[in-house]
Design an enzyme around this catalytic site. Structure first.
Site, mmCIF file in Angstrom:
data_model
loop_
_atom_site.group_PDB
_atom_site.id
_atom_site.type_symbol
_atom_site.label_atom_id
_atom_site.label_comp_id
_atom_site.label_asym_id
_atom_site.label_seq_id
_atom_site.Cartn_x
_atom_site.Cartn_y
_atom_site.Cartn_z
ATOM 1 N N ASP A 175 32.253 43.244 43.476
ATOM 2 C CA ASP A 175 31.702 42.280 44.441
ATOM 3 C C ASP A 175 32.285 40.876 44.267
ATOM 4 O OD1 ASP A 175 29.897 44.420 45.110
ATOM 5 O OD2 ASP A 175 28.686 43.865 43.376
ATOM 6 N N ASP A 217 34.080 37.530 36.764
ATOM 7 C CA ASP A 217 34.518 36.135 36.609
ATOM 8 C C ASP A 217 33.597 35.186 37.379
ATOM 9 O OD1 ASP A 217 35.324 37.167 39.037
ATOM 10 O OD2 ASP A 217 37.094 35.897 39.179
HETATM 11 C C1 LIG Z 1 37.171 42.792 43.322
HETATM 12 S S1 LIG Z 1 37.877 44.362 43.327
HETATM 13 C C2 LIG Z 1 38.239 44.647 41.631
HETATM 14 C C3 LIG Z 1 39.285 45.700 41.439
HETATM 15 C C4 LIG Z 1 39.640 46.011 39.994
HETATM 16 N N1 LIG Z 1 38.526 46.567 39.271
HETATM 17 C C5 LIG Z 1 40.144 44.756 39.296
HETATM 18 O O1 LIG Z 1 39.437 44.275 38.401
HETATM 19 O O2 LIG Z 1 41.235 44.302 39.650
HETATM 20 C C6 LIG Z 1 36.494 45.435 43.621
HETATM 21 C C7 LIG Z 1 36.930 46.861 43.911
HETATM 22 O O3 LIG Z 1 35.774 47.660 44.009
HETATM 23 C C8 LIG Z 1 35.876 48.511 45.142
HETATM 24 N N2 LIG Z 1 34.496 48.731 45.582
HETATM 25 C C9 LIG Z 1 33.650 47.822 46.131
HETATM 26 N N3 LIG Z 1 32.449 48.371 46.357
HETATM 27 C C10 LIG Z 1 32.524 49.662 45.938
HETATM 28 C C11 LIG Z 1 31.603 50.749 45.928
HETATM 29 N N4 LIG Z 1 30.368 50.609 46.399
HETATM 30 N N5 LIG Z 1 32.024 51.940 45.440
HETATM 31 C C12 LIG Z 1 33.305 52.098 44.969
HETATM 32 N N6 LIG Z 1 34.215 51.095 44.966
HETATM 33 C C13 LIG Z 1 33.836 49.894 45.439
HETATM 34 C C14 LIG Z 1 36.715 47.717 46.140
HETATM 35 O O4 LIG Z 1 37.396 48.561 47.060
HETATM 36 C C15 LIG Z 1 37.681 46.989 45.226
HETATM 37 O O5 LIG Z 1 38.874 47.723 44.990
#
Ligand SMILES: C[S@@+](CC[C@H](N)C(=O)[O-])C[C@H]1O[C@@H](n2cnc3c(N)ncnc32)[C@H](O)[C@@H]1O
Length: 339
Positions: free
Chosen positions: A110, A146
């Protein structure tokens, strides 16, 4: 496996069995490690590399991340990791059984922290309860963010979770030695934002009750009506209904040759489905069957039974001589429609 090996079959929570037999899927009975929202999969690949004796599962909703994850697995020749297209909430409730996970990793969920997004936040009571229920005794939950407000909110939520014990002496730490940096983590570092790392462990307090959701039989309704499909279609209006915790939107109806196709969106706490119901007129006329259409991968959940019941009730309400001949719906769905 090498870079030239063909792609792995695509996996999603809509097509995998509920619950999934992970030992059969991986071809080995090993501890299960889950990463939720793995992004560009550097951390996921690292998990698989440093835990060769575990099976690692990455959950994502973004297609570009799933493609990146599959590329990473292929290029690195990793055989103990798979990526799954799924919302975390759906995977936790439908794919896993209680005490089946040895670790859960959540990195930078998020990226916005606004009140209007609160309902969609990953770190919330129901999802955390599902994580606690699915972790085995001694299992680990790792979280990184963060956003200071997200860290404070998570710290409060975790403190109020009796099934987890903090492994750190403070609610979080600002350094976690041995981590491989994720894309968001690197960006936070470049932009001068401190990262907050949490490490919790499943203790022996009872887990919150979170049922394993099994599939129901297919909903099926047979009815008699003097109306033609055109007359039924003329009465159709888009509408939204609440049945228990579920929200059912009857979005549109389309005319087929001797049929009507209803486009329906069903939002349940653990799964959202956009499906089609098909009302087919019997060849002799006057009788109709309502069942799930084959568009997409509809899973017959309680919400889909409620949707079938709503459409069936609406069709009967259109004419005083219309009557239901046979209605195979889950009793809980029937009771919720009468409430
Ligand atoms: C801010 S990104 C962080 C990506 C990675 N973990 C990083 O630290 O670089 C959040 C990720 O969570 C995925 N995401 C958001 N809500 C989700 C959910 N309910 N179930 C699975 N994935 C989700 C998004 O598609 C995105 O790739």
């Amino acid at each position: 496996m090498t870079a030239s090996t063909p792609s792995l079959p695509k996996l999603s929570s809509w097509t995998l069995p509920w619950p999934t037999d992970w030992s059969a899927l991986f071809g080995a009975e090993r501890p299960l490690i889950l990463e939720i929202g793995f992004g560009y999969a550097h951390y996921l690949a690292h998990l698989a590399t440093v835990h060769p004796g575990s099976s690692v599962i990455g959950i994502e909703i973004a297609n570009k991340c799933l493609v990146a994850g599959e590329d990473m697995i292929r290029k690195r020749g990793l055989t103990n990791v798979r990526v799954i297209h799924s919302m975390a909430e759906t995977a936790l409730h439908h794919l896993f059984t209680p005490a089946s996970l040895s670790e859960v990793h959540i990195n930078f969920p998020d990226p916005w922290f606004k009140t209007r997004h609160a309902g969609r936040r990953l770190m919330q009571r129901d999802t955390l309860d599902a994580i606690v229920n699915r972790l085995r005794p001694g299992g680990l939950l790792w979280l990184a963010t963060d956003i200071v407000e997200y860290a404070e909110m998570s710290a409060a939520l975790l403190t109020e979770t009796p099934g987890l014990t903090n492994r750190l002496e403070t609610p979080w730490v600002y350094q976690m030695p041995g981590r491989v940096l994720t894309k968001y983590e690197r960006k936070a570092g470049q932009e001068g934002r401190p990262c907050h790392y949490f490490a919790y462990q499943r203790n022996d307090q009872p887990a919150p009750l979170v049922p394993v959701i099994e599939e129901l039989a297919m909903p099926h309704i047979v009815l008699r009506s003097p109306l033609s499909v055109d007359e039924m279609l003329a009465h159709f209006e888009r509408s939204e209904h609440r049945a228990g915790e579920n929200i059912i939107s009857l979005m549109a109806a389309y005319r087929g040759r001797r049929s009507l196709l209803f486009e329906v969106f069903v939002k349940e706490p653990t799964i959202e489905q956009h499906v089609a119901f098909l009302l087919t007129e019997h060849p002799d006329g006057g009788e109709f069957t309502l069942q799930l259409g084959t568009l997409g991968h509809p899973r017959p959940t309680l919400g889909l039974h409620q949707a079938a019941g709503l459409i069936g009730d609406w069709l009967i309400s259109l004419h005083p001589e219309a009557q239901t001949l046979n209605r195979k719906l889950n009793p809980v769905a029937e009771a919720s429609l009468k409430a």
